[in-house]
Motif scaffolding. Structure first.
Motif: not given
Length: 193
Positions: A1-12
């Protein structure tokens, strides 16, 4: 898994299905959360679940009073238990608003700190206790430099059910010299490597 600071778009997220990853960390709240969450909603979570993703919710609340350079809001030692309970109550509100069901681990993001572990343990024990009372699984993110505080508090605190530990060794495994071999062993570890 991974995380980003802000949730990416559903398309991403859909495009990232080409990657080997199938889990994403999402920051659901907390006074020290670093990013706005324009995409994070109950419908976003439902969409990514339908795409085949799993998620692990993080809560970035008050930090240790001796932490440097992370957030503006520290734990007040004399109020650590009450603050831990309040953080858990807020995390549960955020989780429920997002449709995150009970029995899901909610992971408290406690960044690396110096020699002020006593109030942190009091805070995290109250966090764990309140999450259990609300039907959620209690998790804690800790740096390898602070795991010893949790280990040394065993039997003296309400312990987390899940541990997400940072040990930047480049190895995608859940064993570490920082982690005792007999603790958090039943699919209870996440390793930030």
């Amino acid at each position: 898994g991974f995380d980003t600071c802000a949730a990416p778009s559903a398309a991403t997220m859909s495009r990232w299905l080409k990657s080997p990853y199938r889990a994403v960390g999402v920051y659901i709240g907390g006074v020290n959360r670093g990013c706005a969450q324009a995409n994070l909603s109950a419908s976003w979570l439902a969409t990514i679940l339908n795409q085949g993703w799993h998620y692990f919710p993080f809560y970035v609340g008050l930090q240790a009073s001796c932490v440097s350079g992370f957030g503006d809001s520290p734990i007040i030692a004399s109020q650590a238990a009450a603050e831990g309970t309040a953080a858990a109550n807020d995390a549960v509100r955020q989780a429920r608003n997002l449709g995150i069901p009970a029995r899901t681990p909610l992971i408290y993001d406690m960044e690396a700190y110096g020699n002020c572990g006593g109030p942190v343990i009091t805070f995290l024990s109250a966090w764990d206790t309140q999450l259990h009372a609300d039907g959620y699984v209690a998790g804690v993110y800790e740096s390898f430099s602070n795991i010893a505080d949790l280990i040394n508090a065993a039997g003296k605190m309400t312990e987390p059910d899940v541990i997400h530990y940072a040990d930047w060794d480049g190895k995608a495994i859940t064993t570490s010299t920082y982690m005792p071999s007999n603790r958090w062993t039943n699919h209870q570890r996440l390793h930030q490597y």
